[in-house]
Write a protein that holds these residues in place. Structure first.
Motif, mmCIF file in Angstrom:
data_model
loop_
_atom_site.group_PDB
_atom_site.id
_atom_site.type_symbol
_atom_site.label_atom_id
_atom_site.label_comp_id
_atom_site.label_asym_id
_atom_site.label_seq_id
_atom_site.Cartn_x
_atom_site.Cartn_y
_atom_site.Cartn_z
ATOM 1 N N GLU A 1 9.051 7.184 -0.196
ATOM 2 C CA GLU A 1 8.510 5.838 -0.053
ATOM 3 C C GLU A 1 9.092 4.910 -1.120
ATOM 4 O OE1 GLU A 1 6.396 2.757 1.606
ATOM 5 O OE2 GLU A 1 6.703 4.783 2.378
ATOM 6 N N MET A 2 9.233 5.399 -2.341
ATOM 7 C CA MET A 2 9.820 4.597 -3.417
ATOM 8 C C MET A 2 11.281 4.279 -3.109
ATOM 9 S SD MET A 2 8.049 6.409 -6.748
ATOM 10 C CE MET A 2 9.512 6.167 -7.710
ATOM 11 N N ARG B 1 12.682 4.141 -0.092
ATOM 12 C CA ARG B 1 12.710 3.217 1.044
ATOM 13 C C ARG B 1 12.392 1.795 0.594
ATOM 14 N NH1 ARG B 1 9.611 0.684 4.445
ATOM 15 N NH2 ARG B 1 7.696 1.440 3.498
ATOM 16 N N THR B 2 11.388 1.646 -0.265
ATOM 17 C CA THR B 2 11.004 0.322 -0.748
ATOM 18 C C THR B 2 12.111 -0.292 -1.605
ATOM 19 O OG1 THR B 2 8.702 1.033 -0.760
ATOM 20 C CG2 THR B 2 9.240 -0.929 -2.022
ATOM 21 N N GLN C 1 6.591 12.750 -0.470
ATOM 22 C CA GLN C 1 6.156 11.578 0.295
ATOM 23 C C GLN C 1 6.289 10.305 -0.542
ATOM 24 O OE1 GLN C 1 5.350 11.497 3.487
ATOM 25 N NE2 GLN C 1 5.095 9.287 3.415
ATOM 26 N N VAL C 2 5.772 10.336 -1.763
ATOM 27 C CA VAL C 2 5.846 9.163 -2.629
ATOM 28 C C VAL C 2 7.290 8.898 -3.024
ATOM 29 C CG1 VAL C 2 5.098 8.203 -4.843
ATOM 30 C CG2 VAL C 2 3.503 9.522 -3.459
#
Length: 41
Positions: free
Chosen positions: A31-32, A34-35, A27-28
């Motif tokens: 997210e990293m 995507r950011t 998940q993290v």
């Protein structure tokens, strides 16, 4: 020689990505990515 250097760099990127995946979890990790992708564009 250039092909060899590209293969080494690609391998290091893959190892780094897998290390982040196992350390932070999927998940993290996603997210990293995507950011970071959003910051580039």
């Amino acid at each position: 020689m250039l092909l060899w250097a590209g293969a080494v760099i690609g391998s290091l990127v893959m190892i780094g990505a897998l290390a982040l995946w196992f350390h932070y979890g999927s998940q993290v990790f996603f997210e990293m990515i995507r950011t970071g992708f959003a910051a580039c564009f």
